[in-house]
Write an enzyme that holds these catalytic residues in place. Structure first.
Site, PDB file in Angstrom:
ATOM      1  N   CYS A  64      78.512 114.632-109.193  1.00 56.57           N
ATOM      2  CA  CYS A  64      79.821 113.992-109.021  1.00 56.57           C
ATOM      3  C   CYS A  64      79.727 112.670-108.282  1.00 56.57           C
ATOM      4  CB  CYS A  64      80.763 114.936-108.285  1.00 56.57           C
ATOM      5  SG  CYS A  64      81.094 116.464-109.183  1.00 56.57           S
ATOM      6  N   THR A 111      99.245 126.254-121.528  1.00 55.26           N
ATOM      7  CA  THR A 111      98.709 127.195-122.505  1.00 55.26           C
ATOM      8  C   THR A 111      97.225 127.435-122.249  1.00 55.26           C
ATOM      9  OG1 THR A 111     100.291 126.431-124.174  1.00 55.26           O
ATOM     10  CG2 THR A 111      98.349 127.626-124.971  1.00 55.26           C
ATOM     11  N   GLN A 113      78.684 127.473-106.725  1.00 52.90           N
ATOM     12  CA  GLN A 113      77.231 127.602-106.848  1.00 52.90           C
ATOM     13  C   GLN A 113      76.741 129.017-106.543  1.00 52.90           C
ATOM     14  OE1 GLN A 113      75.333 125.201-108.032  1.00 52.90           O
ATOM     15  NE2 GLN A 113      76.872 123.576-108.022  1.00 52.90           N
TER      16      GLN A 113
END
Length: 357
Positions: A304, A222, A168
């Site tokens: 969340c 990757t 944040q």
């Protein structure tokens, strides 16, 4: 719709979008190369990642390396699980679940208490057997800036590494000094799905997944040139606009505070990032408020934890009761929020709350 949930995610910056498009396919269809391949397309993609790495690194302290990850949660897990030693971990009571739950899963966890203003208590001791201290820079739910300088010093005195969740703070203010720093692109107008762990020179971590070791031999997989290029562009814009963005959110903050007269502020009014306004109103039914104000995107807690039905662990840690915690809302605003949007949203929310009696 009016978007006021900047702590959950931020709108993609146009500059980030433009940077990404080149590496999705490109104007000539050759931008999709694997950056770990040795042919021309691979080298071009690798060069784009090198540029982005420099752009992202420019917002960190000197003397470290940037390890790209799939997001801040992966970066935090790499830092905590890869931290050498057998000692305990000391984490603040208001850490994001990516830190708190990981510490609990690892075990030997010591919780650092938090004052009523939302700052972690810098006077408390760090146990002698601690190998890692984790105190975030800016709390994602209440926006309070933490005393990172003091905890960095305490960690060093205890012989521990210091991890900062700077999700944040990154791109909005100078990043705290630490040994390990986790960030996420989508919190500063970059794309979702990419983040980074900054590792101070001399700090050794144990890899947490096997494979090609593409990132400094501690993170395999990757890399996505498109996501990383977008991250780099967003970081570059943030560096250029940091003061301008800070002035803008401060003006929005003061306007909102004036409009929500009689609502209680959760957390310090001074040690705070001004793009976060966490308020409570006695007797407020937040679920009803969200239903009545469907065109305003705001939060009843951290994204969340939404939908869990549990009171915010952050609001509980600063001493709020379950009722007070459940009568709280979080408004998040930033670069692309206009004063007119904020005023309209505030008026709508205040009016809807008043109708509840």
């Amino acid at each position: 719709m009016i978007y006021l949930d900047y702590q959950a995610t931020t709108p993609l910056a146009p500059e980030a979008r433009d940077a990404m498009l080149r590496w999705l396919d490109g104007p000539d269809g050759t931008g999709f190369g694997n950056p770990h391949s040795q042919h021309r397309m691979g080298r071009q993609a690798h060069a784009a990642i090198d540029l982005a790495r420099d752009q992202v690194a420019a917002l960190f302290p000197p003397g470290g390396k940037v390890v790209f990850t799939g997001g801040a949660t992966e970066a935090i897990n790499l830092a905590m699980r890869g931290c050498p030693g057998e000692g305990a971990m000391s984490v603040s009571a208001i850490e994001h679940s990516a830190v708190g739950d990981t510490a609990k899963a690892i075990g030997k966890c010591h919780e650092l208490n938090v004052a009523a203003d939302g700052q972690c208590n810098a006077k408390q001791d760090i146990p002698a057997n601690t190998r890692l201290v984790a105190v975030m820079q800016v709390n994602n739910e209440i926006g309070v800036i933490q005393p990172t300088v003091e905890f960095h010093r305490k960690a060093k005195e205890a012989g521990a590494l210091y991890l900062v969740d700077a999700v944040q703070a990154y791109g909005k203010m100078p990043v705290a000094n630490a040994d390990l720093i986790a960030v996420s692109a989508h919190k500063l107008h970059g794309p979702k799905g990419v983040g980074a762990l900054w590792v101070r020179d001399g700090v050794e971590l144990e890899p947490q997944q096997t494979g090609g070791g593409q990132e400094a031999d501690i993170r395999s997989g990757t890399l996505s040139p498109a996501l990383i290029a977008g991250f780099g562009a967003a970081a570059s814009v943030a560096a250029e606009r940091m003061d301008e963005d800070a002035d803008h959110v401060a003006a929005l903050w003061h306007k909102a505070r004036d409009m929500f007269e009689g609502w209680e502020l959760n957390g310090s009014a001074d040690a705070r990032y001004c793009g976060n306004l966490n308020l409570r109103k006695k007797g407020l039914d937040v679920a009803r408020l969200m239903s009545d104000c469907r065109n305003i995107m705001f939060s009843a807690g951290s994204a969340c934890a939404s939908g869990s039905g549990r009171p915010s662990h952050v609001l509980k840690a600063i001493g709020l009761s379950d009722k007070q915690a459940k009568s709280s809302i979080r408004l998040g605003f930033g670069r692309y929020t206009s004063m007119e949007e904020l005023e309209e949203a505030a008026q709508t929310l205040i009016h809807a709350a008043a109708q509840q009696g």
